[in-house]
Design a protein around this motif. Structure first.
Motif, PDB file in Angstrom:
ATOM      1  N   TRP A   1       9.310  -6.611  24.976  1.00 47.91           N
ATOM      2  CA  TRP A   1      10.016  -7.457  25.949  1.00 47.91           C
ATOM      3  C   TRP A   1       9.530  -7.155  27.373  1.00 47.91           C
ATOM      4  O   TRP A   1       9.365  -8.068  28.188  1.00 47.91           O
ATOM      5  CB  TRP A   1      11.522  -7.223  25.836  1.00 47.91           C
ATOM      6  N   LEU A   2       9.298  -5.880  27.652  1.00 48.39           N
ATOM      7  CA  LEU A   2       8.792  -5.500  28.975  1.00 48.39           C
ATOM      8  C   LEU A   2       7.400  -6.068  29.210  1.00 48.39           C
ATOM      9  O   LEU A   2       7.100  -6.571  30.308  1.00 48.39           O
ATOM     10  CB  LEU A   2       8.763  -3.973  29.101  1.00 48.39           C
ATOM     11  N   MET A   3       6.541  -5.997  28.220  1.00 45.92           N
ATOM     12  CA  MET A   3       5.182  -6.497  28.393  1.00 45.92           C
ATOM     13  C   MET A   3       5.164  -7.995  28.648  1.00 45.92           C
ATOM     14  O   MET A   3       4.358  -8.492  29.442  1.00 45.92           O
ATOM     15  CB  MET A   3       4.338  -6.173  27.163  1.00 45.92           C
ATOM     16  N   ARG A   4       6.050  -8.729  27.993  1.00 43.65           N
ATOM     17  CA  ARG A   4       6.111 -10.162  28.234  1.00 43.65           C
ATOM     18  C   ARG A   4       6.485 -10.445  29.685  1.00 43.65           C
ATOM     19  O   ARG A   4       5.893 -11.313  30.335  1.00 43.65           O
ATOM     20  CB  ARG A   4       7.131 -10.808  27.290  1.00 43.65           C
ATOM     21  N   ALA A   5       7.448  -9.682  30.209  1.00 45.60           N
ATOM     22  CA  ALA A   5       7.861  -9.872  31.602  1.00 45.60           C
ATOM     23  C   ALA A   5       6.784  -9.415  32.578  1.00 45.60           C
ATOM     24  O   ALA A   5       6.651  -9.961  33.672  1.00 45.60           O
ATOM     25  CB  ALA A   5       9.160  -9.103  31.867  1.00 45.60           C
ATOM     26  N   ALA A   6       6.002  -8.403  32.181  1.00 50.03           N
ATOM     27  CA  ALA A   6       5.044  -7.781  33.100  1.00 50.03           C
ATOM     28  C   ALA A   6       3.727  -8.531  33.224  1.00 50.03           C
ATOM     29  O   ALA A   6       2.924  -8.208  34.125  1.00 50.03           O
ATOM     30  CB  ALA A   6       4.759  -6.351  32.640  1.00 50.03           C
ATOM     31  N   GLN A   7       3.486  -9.503  32.383  1.00 47.93           N
ATOM     32  CA  GLN A   7       2.180 -10.155  32.376  1.00 47.93           C
ATOM     33  C   GLN A   7       1.699 -10.602  33.763  1.00 47.93           C
ATOM     34  O   GLN A   7       0.529 -10.404  34.109  1.00 47.93           O
ATOM     35  CB  GLN A   7       2.190 -11.355  31.416  1.00 47.93           C
ATOM     36  N   PRO A   8       2.557 -11.172  34.613  1.00 48.02           N
ATOM     37  CA  PRO A   8       2.044 -11.641  35.924  1.00 48.02           C
ATOM     38  C   PRO A   8       1.687 -10.522  36.893  1.00 48.02           C
ATOM     39  O   PRO A   8       1.017 -10.787  37.899  1.00 48.02           O
ATOM     40  CB  PRO A   8       3.229 -12.470  36.474  1.00 48.02           C
TER      41      PRO A   8
END
Length: 241
Positions: free
Chosen positions: A108-115
């Motif tokens: 979930w963190l990686m999805r949010a961190a992509q930008p």
């Protein structure tokens, strides 16, 4: 899925990480818990990840809190809002010895961190004071940052930062009290300075409320020569409405 995994699932079918209902894959949420988990999506504040109304204007936008409060980091994101099922998950990870929750949380963190993830970033957790670490036995933020590093392929430094003093809990304090409580409380480990010098650092924590602790950690990184800091949190405390 291999034969061994299939047989294992027949004997030990996967369960929802939140409510223990049966699900189709390991480390997942059932439909009901997924609906009750306030994942952040759409337009967000570029500094803290709080959801904002409206469509993406094509340039960074900031929430009221970040317009009022100077942030020493350049970008920030949050995976979820700190309420409903997300709050339950954080408390289980933080106080309930549910270390297994770090794995799905990492996704979930990686999805949010992509930008905001950049090549060559150094990933580090917000630290616990050693006395608190001794009582809790693990730093939940380090578990999260390790998962982000694993999924992103970036370098992880779990002991980059140290708590210089054992601060009081932030609970119950207003904004000014939170910032005063953690002022000058975090430093870069003397033997890890070279790891941060000239690097972009991604700081990972479980929950952001005022941002005081993340600010202290970011300032410590910048003080030893980090060229920039971004922050990533599992949950952001945000005002309703």
């Amino acid at each position: 899925m291999g034969l061994q995994d299939a047989l294992l699932h027949m004997v030990y079918p996967p369960h929802c990480v939140a409510c223990d209902a049966m699900v189709s894959s390991d480390f997942g949420l059932c439909g009901s818990c997924w609906r009750d988990t306030p994942f952040v999506a759409g337009l967000v504040c570029d500094l803290c990840g709080t959801p904002l109304p409206g469509e993406d204007p094509g340039h960074p936008v900031h929430c009221d809190d970040c317009l009022r409060t100077a942030r020493p980091w350049s970008h920030g994101r949050a995976a979820m809002l700190y309420r409903d099922r997300a709050r339950d998950l954080v408390l289980k990870l933080k106080h309930g010895d549910r270390l297994d929750l770090a794995r799905p949380a990492g996704g979930w963190l990686m999805r949010a961190a992509q930008p905001i993830v950049q090549p060559g970033m150094l990933i580090a957790p917000v630290p616990l004071h050693w006395l608190r670490l001794l009582r809790r036995r693990y730093n939940q933020s380090a578990l999260l940052s390790a998962q982000v590093a694993r999924l992103s392929g970036l370098e992880h430094c779990p002991d980059l930062l140290q708590r210089r003093r054992n601060t009081h809990s932030q609970e119950g304090k207003d904004r000014d009290g939170r910032f005063a409580n953690v002022a000058d409380s975090i430093r870069v480990h003397p033997r890890r300075r070279a790891r941060a010098e000239g690097r972009q650092v991604l700081l990972v924590d479980d929950v952001m409320t005022s941002g005081a602790t993340l600010a202290a950690a970011a300032e410590a990184c910048l003080a030893v020569g980090a060229v920039g800091v971004c922050v990533l949190v599992l949950c952001r405390v945000a005002k309703e409405g």
